[in-house]
Write a protein that holds these residues in place. Structure first.
Motif, PDB file in Angstrom:
ATOM      1  N   ASP A   1      15.124  -4.800  24.607  1.00 27.01           N
ATOM      2  CA  ASP A   1      14.741  -4.437  23.241  1.00 27.01           C
ATOM      3  C   ASP A   1      14.942  -5.614  22.298  1.00 27.01           C
ATOM      4  OD1 ASP A   1      13.984  -1.954  23.990  1.00 27.01           O
ATOM      5  OD2 ASP A   1      15.773  -0.912  23.229  1.00 27.01           O
ATOM      6  N   ASP A   2      16.031  -6.323  22.520  1.00 25.23           N
ATOM      7  CA  ASP A   2      16.315  -7.473  21.662  1.00 25.23           C
ATOM      8  C   ASP A   2      15.187  -8.501  21.783  1.00 25.23           C
ATOM      9  OD1 ASP A   2      17.421  -9.924  20.592  1.00 25.23           O
ATOM     10  OD2 ASP A   2      19.384  -8.973  20.677  1.00 25.23           O
ATOM     11  N   MET A   3      14.808  -8.804  23.018  1.00 28.34           N
ATOM     12  CA  MET A   3      13.756  -9.806  23.216  1.00 28.34           C
ATOM     13  C   MET A   3      12.417  -9.322  22.666  1.00 28.34           C
ATOM     14  SD  MET A   3      14.733 -11.415  26.960  1.00 28.34           S
ATOM     15  CE  MET A   3      13.551 -12.754  26.993  1.00 28.34           C
ATOM     16  N   LYS A   4      12.144  -8.036  22.824  1.00 26.98           N
ATOM     17  CA  LYS A   4      10.839  -7.521  22.394  1.00 26.98           C
ATOM     18  C   LYS A   4      10.723  -7.395  20.880  1.00 26.98           C
ATOM     19  CE  LYS A   4       9.873  -4.559  26.370  1.00 26.98           C
ATOM     20  NZ  LYS A   4       9.946  -3.153  26.807  1.00 26.98           N
ATOM     21  N   THR A   5      11.824  -7.066  20.203  1.00 27.08           N
ATOM     22  CA  THR A   5      11.679  -6.673  18.794  1.00 27.08           C
ATOM     23  C   THR A   5      12.228  -7.676  17.793  1.00 27.08           C
ATOM     24  OG1 THR A   5      13.760  -5.449  18.787  1.00 27.08           O
ATOM     25  CG2 THR A   5      11.795  -4.216  19.416  1.00 27.08           C
ATOM     26  N   THR A   6      12.924  -8.723  18.230  1.00 25.46           N
ATOM     27  CA  THR A   6      13.439  -9.683  17.244  1.00 25.46           C
ATOM     28  C   THR A   6      12.599 -10.955  17.262  1.00 25.46           C
ATOM     29  OG1 THR A   6      15.053 -10.690  18.737  1.00 25.46           O
ATOM     30  CG2 THR A   6      15.791  -8.780  17.474  1.00 25.46           C
ATOM     31  N   GLY A   7      12.684 -11.709  16.165  1.00 20.65           N
ATOM     32  CA  GLY A   7      11.878 -12.912  15.988  1.00 20.65           C
ATOM     33  C   GLY A   7      12.371 -14.069  16.836  1.00 20.65           C
ATOM     34  N   LYS A   8      11.547 -15.095  16.920  1.00 16.49           N
ATOM     35  CA  LYS A   8      11.796 -16.226  17.814  1.00 16.49           C
ATOM     36  C   LYS A   8      11.553 -17.536  17.076  1.00 16.49           C
ATOM     37  CE  LYS A   8      10.414 -13.067  21.276  1.00 16.49           C
ATOM     38  NZ  LYS A   8      11.776 -12.528  21.177  1.00 16.49           N
ATOM     39  N   ARG A   9      11.635 -18.642  17.807  1.00 15.34           N
ATOM     40  CA  ARG A   9      11.186 -19.902  17.242  1.00 15.34           C
ATOM     41  C   ARG A   9       9.693 -19.779  16.938  1.00 15.34           C
ATOM     42  NH1 ARG A   9      13.319 -24.704  17.310  1.00 15.34           N
ATOM     43  NH2 ARG A   9      14.564 -24.670  19.208  1.00 15.34           N
ATOM     44  N   HIS A  10       9.256 -20.347  15.826  1.00 11.45           N
ATOM     45  CA  HIS A  10       7.842 -20.285  15.451  1.00 11.45           C
ATOM     46  C   HIS A  10       6.980 -21.133  16.378  1.00 11.45           C
ATOM     47  CE1 HIS A  10       9.934 -19.252  11.718  1.00 11.45           C
ATOM     48  NE2 HIS A  10       8.808 -18.799  11.211  1.00 11.45           N
ATOM     49  N   ALA A  11       5.883 -20.545  16.857  1.00  9.09           N
ATOM     50  CA  ALA A  11       4.832 -21.355  17.475  1.00  9.09           C
ATOM     51  C   ALA A  11       4.104 -22.086  16.358  1.00  9.09           C
ATOM     52  CB  ALA A  11       3.856 -20.460  18.232  1.00  9.09           C
TER      53      ALA A  11
ATOM     54  N   LEU B   1       3.399  -9.886  14.765  1.00  9.02           N
ATOM     55  CA  LEU B   1       4.496 -10.085  15.716  1.00  9.02           C
ATOM     56  C   LEU B   1       5.795  -9.901  14.926  1.00  9.02           C
ATOM     57  CD1 LEU B   1       3.232 -13.287  17.587  1.00  9.02           C
ATOM     58  CD2 LEU B   1       3.240 -10.931  18.447  1.00  9.02           C
ATOM     59  N   PRO B   2       6.942  -9.647  15.608  1.00  9.02           N
ATOM     60  CA  PRO B   2       8.203  -9.572  14.870  1.00  9.02           C
ATOM     61  C   PRO B   2       8.385 -10.861  14.064  1.00  9.02           C
ATOM     62  CG  PRO B   2       8.520  -8.875  17.148  1.00  9.02           C
ATOM     63  CD  PRO B   2       7.121  -9.409  17.049  1.00  9.02           C
ATOM     64  N   PRO B   3       8.935 -10.763  12.843  1.00  7.53           N
ATOM     65  CA  PRO B   3       9.067 -11.957  11.997  1.00  7.53           C
ATOM     66  C   PRO B   3       9.812 -13.072  12.733  1.00  7.53           C
ATOM     67  CG  PRO B   3       9.640  -9.982  10.769  1.00  7.53           C
ATOM     68  CD  PRO B   3       9.458  -9.552  12.191  1.00  7.53           C
ATOM     69  N   ASN B   4       9.175 -14.226  12.814  1.00  6.20           N
ATOM     70  CA  ASN B   4       9.861 -15.346  13.467  1.00  6.20           C
ATOM     71  C   ASN B   4      10.919 -15.910  12.538  1.00  6.20           C
ATOM     72  OD1 ASN B   4       8.745 -15.311  16.067  1.00  6.20           O
ATOM     73  ND2 ASN B   4       6.810 -16.052  15.208  1.00  6.20           N
TER      74      ASN B   4
END
Ligand code: LUZ
Ligand code: MOS
Length: 790
Positions: free
Chosen positions: A265-275, A339-342
């Motif tokens: 869930d954490d990986m699916k729903t939280t933001g990441k480094r911006h592409a 997408l989830p906010p990066n």
């Protein structure tokens, strides 16, 4: 006062023992309290959709389910955000990404939560989603406005150029992959108060958002952070949402409430480094000297701003990396997608800006048929001239030219390059590449007001000391460094100093532990508190040691005690002095404060010469710099990339703890290696993250560490602007891993039929194999083909 005894030493990490023995406590290690509830949320299953009907009745009736809450149950404002207030905690009408929270569930067991999730009846009208930067640009969907740095005369530079190149460069995002996922426990107190234990880099923001969303005053909320099991920027903003959900439940039910996201869930729903997808144009001479550059950076911001504007600001301020470019225009726009906010991720836009620049350098070298190392040295910022950044800050105390030269020699770069050229001509199975790249990373938050910190230092009557600052420990060793600073300031052994859990009750209105500046800011605040305490104690000592003629200037203070310089036998131990001070009613606690001096930065500055708007000023106190030389071995038949050797040489000033800094350099480099090689975020065409677990998302493991891995730094005693002449080290070395990516680009140039190699970032096996196959078929594949699969 005395040579450094503690600072500069390899004191073991505060948690070195606890981390391996399991004694270190993380949020979810806390034993369950009486009546404690588990909290989770029900999120949108579509990336963009309107809620038509929401029926919670069946879910409410499931045994063990205590409460379900929607936005209507929030006592305050549903609207918040760290920079722009463009986020909601719980969807009101329109869900904007998969997993966008709609309902908060509180239950007595995990099973009840699962059943409740399944029993929620929801009808959604699907709206057209946007996932890629291209689509968002076509539709004109942007967050905030385009920002710009412009210097010199870019049009003229291109009109008069000997050579020009242009293209598009794609780099993908990155999952934080902290081992402890987002977690919080909220404990209700009397009179609508809350104490919240949160795995956050930013306790003050968690506190403020809890208060805002639940309709409380900040004084009713205490947020405490003992440590995090990794964060990397992922807990700068996004630890907030789960903490608010737990707080909502605790406030409403008057029962302790715990939330701990599953890794999926954490990986699916939280933001990441911006592409980022960037467009670039560069003008240069036949020797490879860059005369002009025009770059437009586009980031994938996700569904809300989060920190995207600040990340883009840092990307813009690092888009020239370590090179002097006289005529330059750099623009940055943030695309709004479903997408989830990066969010923040170690490097914070720096990696994306620098990757674009290093790609350009590699292309110039391949176009001219020259060694990329020579192009880099030719364009590098100078020590006395050619040393002003596009935004007007002078690169002071610049050791990069020296580091280039030293590392070239140590890594035996030129000889190895010659051997690689020979090898590639002979080996039917393998291809090799080598690259030596620099980094220059600005230290300070690029938002001026964030560059402040406070510390609380309490001395007890037995001579031991407790220290509390706004810094949060995420494994990086900030507490160990501050402990050393305090021990050194008070001439005590480190054993006499203890770092306390970070709490908004002790340090208010703190900044996130971020921007590599945790030790700089909080260590300086702690040193300030120690100096104030010491001044009072010296005066007290003078009174007791020299009852006839108290003279503070004759008081000596070192690790043997406090004594009269004129009569060294006349002395007090620290503990004796502390007791006397207490009897004299001298305060033994102090609050320190630090604000980074000399910063100024204006995004809307009007250049008096050109009349144009440009960002301008001194956003950074100093720069951390370095170079890395990496060699890769590529399997021509599988595209498999192996890093066989990396040599790193940095300028990190005078380290407060060399062992901890070495660990940060190794960790950051390997994390960067993951970003540029194997870590590849893939989504389904409906926006579902397909790479949501370690089975499909490949972070580096121990076998991926370069077989030869040399880490070193030069001696630079001249960074007098910062605490004990140290330099920040948390983020900068991540970008040294760009040498691995450029080494792959270099290797492919041996088979590209004379064309400039086009390569996406990350250079996964698939990406590399696609290029190899295309070149074997005399093709000319452009960039972006793989990432467009979204
Ligand atoms: N966070 C932030 C950061 O808010 N501003 C910054 O400049 C920054 N830089 C690096 C990492 N986090
Ligand atoms: Mo930040 S990327 O949380 O230093």
């Amino acid at each position: 006062m005395k040579p450094e005894k503690v600072v500069g030493q390899n004191i073991p990490h505060d948690s070195a023992r606890g981390h391996v023995s399991g004694e270190s406590l993380y949020v979810d290690d806390t034993p369950f309290a009486q009546g404690e509830l588990l909290v989770d949320f029900f999120g949108s299953s579509v990336a963009h959709g309107r809620i038509k009907k929401l029926d919670l009745e069946a879910a409410k009736n499931i045994p063990g389910v205590i409460a379900l809450y929607t936005y209507r149950d929030l006592g305050g404002h549903n609207q918040f955000g760290p920079i722009l207030q463009d986020e909601v905690l719980l969807v009101e009408e329109i869900a904007e990404f998969i997993g966008h929270p709609i309902v908060v569930i509180a239950a007595e067991s995990r099973k009840a939560i699962q059943k409740a999730k399944a029993a929620i009846r929801i009808e959604m009208e699907e709206l057209p989603p946007v996932f890629t930067i291209e689509e968002a640009r076509r539709k004109g969907q942007f967050i905030f406005k385009t920002r710009i740095i412009e210097r010199g005369d870019v049009e003229k530079a291109f009109a008069e150029a000997e050579h020009t190149l242009e293209g598009t460069f794609y780099n993908n995002g990155q999952e934080h992959f902290y081992l402890e996922s987002q977690a919080a426990i909220a404990y209700p107190g009397e009179h609508d108060t809350l104490t919240v234990h949160s795995s956050t880099q930013h306790p003050s923001e968690v506190q403020a958002v809890i208060a805002e969303v639940l309709g409380l005053g900040c004084h009713q909320v205490v947020v405490e952070t003992r440590r995090m099991g990794g964060a990397f920027g992922g807990k700068e903003c996004q630890a907030t949402h789960p903490a608010v959900m737990a707080s909502l439940v605790a406030l409403k039910t008057k029962r302790p409430a715990r939330i701990c996201l599953s890794v999926d869930d954490d990986m699916k729903t939280t933001g990441k480094r911006h592409a980022f997808h960037n467009e670039y144009k560069v003008a240069f001479t036949k020797d490879g000297l860059i005369t002009g550059m025009d770059v437009h950076l586009y980031s994938n911001g996700g569904a809300a701003n989060d920190l995207s504007t600040a990340v883009m600001g840092r990307a813009i301020c690092h888009a020239e990396n370590a090179y002097y470019i006289p005529n330059v225009r750099i623009q940055g726009s943030i695309c709004k997608t479903n997408l989830p906010p990066n969010t923040a991720f170690r490097g914070f836009g720096g990696p994306q800006g620098m990757a674009n620049m290093e790609n350009i350098i590699e292309e110039i070298a391949q176009f001219l048929g020259k060694d990329a190392y020579d192009i880099r040295v030719l364009n590098c910022y100078g020590t006395d001239d050619r040393n002003i950044t596009p935004y007007g800050q002078t690169v002071e105390n610049n050791h990069l030219p020296e580091i280039f030269q030293k590392l070239e020699a140590r890594a035996d770069y030129k000889n190895r390059l010659a051997q690689i050229e020979k090898f590639n001509g002979e080996s039917p199975l393998y291809l090799k590449g080598i690259s030596l790249t620099p980094i220059k990373f600005g230290i300070s938050f690029n938002t001026k007001f964030l560059n402040q910190a406070s510390a609380l230092v309490n001395i007890y009557l037995d001579g031991t000391v407790q220290v509390s600052t706004g810094a949060t420990e995420m494994g990086q060793g900030v507490n160990t460094k501050i402990r050393q600073i305090v021990a050194e300031e008070l001439c005590l052994p480190v054993e006499a100093v203890r770092m306390m859990a970070t709490s908004t009750e002790k340090n208010n209105n703190t900044s996130a532990t971020a921007a590599s500046s945790g030790s700089d800011l909080n260590g300086s605040a702690a040193a300030d508190a120690c100096r104030k305490l010491k001044a009072r104690l010296v005066e007290c000592a003078a009174g007791h040691l020299m009852s006839d003629h108290p003279d503070v200037d004759s008081v000596e203070w070192d690790e043997t005690g406090i004594w009269d310089r004129r009569d060294p036998k006349n002395r007090l131990s620290f503990q004796q002095l502390v007791k006397l001070a207490h009897l004299d009613r001298v305060s033994l606690g102090e609050r320190g404060f630090y604000a980074t001096p000399g910063l100024s930065f204006d995004w809307e500055h009007r250049d008096p010469q050109t009349g144009k708007i440009t960002a301008y000023g001194r956003p950074f106190l100093y720069f951390t710099t370095g170079c890395a030389c990496s060699e890769v071995l590529i399997d021509r038949f599988t595209g498999d990339v192996k890093v066989v050797r990396s040599d790193l040489l940095m300028d990190i000033g005078r380290p407060i703890n060399p062992g901890i800094d070495r660990g940060q350099i190794a960790g950051a480099f390997i994390q960067g290696m993951g970003w540029v090689t194997t870590e590849d975020l893939r989504y389904s065409d409906t926006g579902d993250l397909l790479t949501h677990s370690p089975t499909t998302y490949k972070i580096p493991n121990i076998q991926d560490v370069p077989e030869v891995f040399n880490i070193d730094w030069i001696d630079n005693p001249d960074n007098t602007v910062n605490l004990r002449r140290s330099k920040a080290v948390g983020e900068p070395p991540l970008m040294l891993a760009l040498s691995v990516w450029t080494a792959v680009k270099h290797a492919l140039s041996f088979v590209s039929n004379g064309d400039i190699v086009k390569l996406n970032l990350p250079a996964t096996n698939e990406e590399v194999l696609t290029r190899l196959t295309d070149y074997a078929n005399q093709g000319k594949l452009e960039t972006g083909k793989i990432m467009d699969s979204v």
